[in-house]
Scaffold this motif. Structure first.
Motif, PDB file in Angstrom:
ATOM      1  N   LEU A   1      -5.626  -1.200  -4.751  1.00  9.45           N
ATOM      2  CA  LEU A   1      -5.925  -1.813  -3.453  1.00  9.45           C
ATOM      3  C   LEU A   1      -6.631  -0.796  -2.558  1.00  9.45           C
ATOM      4  O   LEU A   1      -5.992  -0.062  -1.792  1.00  9.45           O
ATOM      5  N   HIS A   2      -7.952  -0.715  -2.752  1.00  9.02           N
ATOM      6  CA  HIS A   2      -8.728   0.168  -1.872  1.00  9.02           C
ATOM      7  C   HIS A   2     -10.173  -0.299  -1.753  1.00  9.02           C
ATOM      8  O   HIS A   2     -11.053   0.481  -1.391  1.00  9.02           O
ATOM      9  N   SER A   3     -10.431  -1.576  -2.083  1.00 14.83           N
ATOM     10  CA  SER A   3     -11.801  -2.080  -1.926  1.00 14.83           C
ATOM     11  C   SER A   3     -11.731  -3.564  -1.560  1.00 14.83           C
ATOM     12  O   SER A   3     -10.670  -4.193  -1.702  1.00 14.83           O
TER      13      SER A   3
ATOM     14  N   ALA B   1      -3.736  -4.467   4.932  1.00 15.78           N
ATOM     15  CA  ALA B   1      -4.412  -5.497   4.134  1.00 15.78           C
ATOM     16  C   ALA B   1      -3.372  -6.438   3.519  1.00 15.78           C
ATOM     17  O   ALA B   1      -3.565  -7.657   3.489  1.00 15.78           O
ATOM     18  N   ALA B   2      -2.259  -5.883   3.041  1.00 19.70           N
ATOM     19  CA  ALA B   2      -1.224  -6.709   2.399  1.00 19.70           C
ATOM     20  C   ALA B   2      -0.660  -7.719   3.399  1.00 19.70           C
ATOM     21  O   ALA B   2      -0.443  -8.885   3.066  1.00 19.70           O
ATOM     22  N   LYS B   3      -0.447  -7.265   4.608  1.00 21.39           N
ATOM     23  CA  LYS B   3       0.077  -8.193   5.640  1.00 21.39           C
ATOM     24  C   LYS B   3      -0.965  -9.291   5.900  1.00 21.39           C
ATOM     25  O   LYS B   3      -0.629 -10.484   5.897  1.00 21.39           O
ATOM     26  N   ALA B   4      -2.220  -8.878   6.079  1.00 19.79           N
ATOM     27  CA  ALA B   4      -3.277  -9.854   6.370  1.00 19.79           C
ATOM     28  C   ALA B   4      -3.475 -10.834   5.213  1.00 19.79           C
ATOM     29  O   ALA B   4      -3.804 -12.007   5.419  1.00 19.79           O
ATOM     30  N   MET B   5      -3.247 -10.380   3.984  1.00 18.84           N
ATOM     31  CA  MET B   5      -3.451 -11.242   2.804  1.00 18.84           C
ATOM     32  C   MET B   5      -2.351 -12.278   2.633  1.00 18.84           C
ATOM     33  O   MET B   5      -2.486 -13.180   1.823  1.00 18.84           O
ATOM     34  N   GLY B   6      -1.247 -12.102   3.322  1.00 20.50           N
ATOM     35  CA  GLY B   6      -0.172 -13.102   3.222  1.00 20.50           C
ATOM     36  C   GLY B   6       0.984 -12.688   2.326  1.00 20.50           C
ATOM     37  O   GLY B   6       1.826 -13.534   1.983  1.00 20.50           O
ATOM     38  N   PHE B   7       1.052 -11.416   1.928  1.00 19.73           N
ATOM     39  CA  PHE B   7       2.259 -10.973   1.208  1.00 19.73           C
ATOM     40  C   PHE B   7       3.444 -11.045   2.165  1.00 19.73           C
ATOM     41  O   PHE B   7       3.280 -10.967   3.387  1.00 19.73           O
ATOM     42  N   ASN B   8       4.636 -11.192   1.607  1.00 19.42           N
ATOM     43  CA  ASN B   8       5.823 -11.365   2.440  1.00 19.42           C
ATOM     44  C   ASN B   8       6.483 -10.036   2.826  1.00 19.42           C
ATOM     45  O   ASN B   8       7.367 -10.018   3.692  1.00 19.42           O
TER      46      ASN B   8
ATOM     47  N   ASP C   1      -4.775   5.819   3.290  1.00 19.11           N
ATOM     48  CA  ASP C   1      -4.918   4.815   2.219  1.00 19.11           C
ATOM     49  C   ASP C   1      -3.687   3.888   2.191  1.00 19.11           C
ATOM     50  O   ASP C   1      -3.815   2.665   2.060  1.00 19.11           O
ATOM     51  N   PHE C   2      -2.494   4.479   2.320  1.00 20.09           N
ATOM     52  CA  PHE C   2      -1.283   3.649   2.354  1.00 20.09           C
ATOM     53  C   PHE C   2      -1.307   2.716   3.578  1.00 20.09           C
ATOM     54  O   PHE C   2      -0.953   1.536   3.497  1.00 20.09           O
TER      55      PHE C   2
END
Ligand SMILES: Cc1cc2nc3c(=O)[nH]c(=O)nc-3n(C[C@H](O)[C@H](O)[C@H](O)COP(=O)(O)O)c2cc1C
Length: 393
Positions: free
Chosen positions: A102-104, A183-190, A176-177
């Motif tokens: 997860l970096h692109s 990004a994870a929050k914006a993508m909809g991960f819980n 990076d973290f």
């Protein structure tokens, strides 16, 4: 004759039967099927899929259809909450073949599709963010230099195997973290889970075996944990207070000069203050031999091998704790929950039987058929995780 009559009567009432089954671990799951609501996570039951690298991502770290299918199977199988397998936040942190990254933008697009597909199907999914540090491999990380808390040389040839991470590189990895978490929050991960265990970069910083630094990132216990404190601070500032941050941490490295039980308890006592919502307790590293994260389990007594230390971590951290490691039978599942652990996390049993939780919910309480042989790891490496019991060679 009278005794035989009494025996038959009890047998008829099912009393002997349930006694015999409880001895073998066939215990009804009363607590495991109550909803999980703790540490910012809500799930329909107490079963978690522990992060499991399946070797099914694309070569460039994107999600594939096969990987999405494996996670969808777990939703069908009633797993309450799924942690993804390792997701490397930095290109050089990749340590295994076909590992998520997860970096692109492409990674964000493909992981976003995965999160949507799982949550639309009624599942819950969190992302495990990791960096391999000294374990990273040039054959998988685009031939980038391997970075570690302190320089590592081959004892025989004196050749440099890993370079000491400079302070600018530490700040770049923290960034990076932070980007990956946003990004994870914006993508909809819980939720997100930071991998602090199993010999990965943060675990290396915690361990005097790897961390020989004399600056603010090394030295005593608090110095060795400083990178974790700082990363959590950056992530919290970026994503706000309402998004769950969990960690997977070792209760001990079980290796000479590694992170000790006391180190782990000290770390756990800080985590709430550093903005962490919950802990998954594991233990061991690839150097721990038989005391590694994926131990052999032959009998009920071998199960839940980190339980006693997890209970100590729960006490000092005052956070929700889920437990991973060798949990196979319903008697142990209930015992772990009754003792105060909040959730049950499974890896190998769900490679073996993705529908295991559903099977339990439908009343088949026989233990997981997983042999804990770790052959699944070999399949992940070669072509994609599978249980050896079902592979025709
Ligand atoms: C094939 C395989 C891949 C794994 N990948 C990960 C991973 O990506 N992240 C992680 O934290 N642990 C990983 N683990 C460790 C598991 O999450 C878990 O801690 C360990 O297998 C013990 O639990 P179990 O007895 O339920 O399998 C992996 C284990 C296996 C067998």
């Amino acid at each position: 004759m009278v005794w035989r009559g009494k025996f038959l009567f009890l047998e008829f009432m099912g009393i002997f039967d349930s006694f015999k089954r409880s001895l073998k671990g066939y215990v009804p799951l009363k607590n495991a099927f109550t909803p999980f609501k703790a540490g910012g996570i809500e799930a329909k039951n107490r079963f978690f899929r522990s992060a499991t690298w399946l070797g099914l991502a694309a070569e460039n770290g994107e999600v594939t259809q096969e990987l999405t299918k494996r996670y969808s199977d777990l939703v069908r199988g009633d797993v309450g909450f799924i942690w993804t397998g390792l997701v490397s936040v930095s290109p050089e942190g990749v340590n295994l073949p076909r590992m998520l990254q997860l970096h692109s933008k492409q990674h964000i697009d493909s992981l976003g599709r995965l999160a949507r597909s799982i949550t639309r199907a009624g599942g819950k999914i969190g992302i495990q963010l990791a960096h391999g540090g000294a374990m990273s491999k040039r054959e998988f990380n685009g031939r980038k230099p391997v970075l570690a808390p302190s320089e590592i040389r081959d004892p025989r040839t004196n050749e440099i195997k890993a370079n000491e991470i400079s302070i600018p590189e530490i700040m770049r990895i923290i960034s990076d973290f932070t980007h990956a978490a946003g990004a994870a929050k914006a993508m909809g991960f819980n939720a997100i889970q930071l991998h602090l265990a199993h010999g990965f970069l943060f675990n290396q910083f915690l361990s005097p075996r790897f961390n020989k630094r004399s600056d603010q990132y090394g030295g005593q216990r608090d110095g060795r944990a400083f990178i974790i404190k700082q990363t959590l601070e950056y992530i919290r500032n970026a994503i706000g207070n309402d998004f769950p941050i969990w960690v997977k941490m070792n209760c001990s490295d079980f290796v000479a000069n590694g992170q000790t039980e006391d180190d782990a308890l000290s770390l756990a006592s800080h985590l709430m203050g550093w903005g962490v919502n919950g802990i998954e307790v594991s233990g061991g590293t690839p150097d721990s031999g038989k005391l590694g994260p994926c131990r052999e389990v032959f009998k009920t007594i071998d199960e839940a091998y980190f339980l006693s230390l997890a209970l100590k971590i729960k006490k000092v951290s005052r956070l929700p704790v889920i437990l991973v490691g060798g949990i196979r039978s319903t008697g142990i599942i209930e015992d772990v929950l009754i003792k105060g652990i909040d959730g049950i996390s499974l890896s190998r049993p769900l490679i073996c039987e993705p529908l295991l939780v559903k099977r339990f919910s439908e009343g088949d309480l026989s233990p997981s058929i997983c042999l804990s042989c770790n052959e699944c790891f070999r399949y992940s490496y070669e072509s994609g995780a599978a249980c050896a019991q079902f592979v025709e060679e």
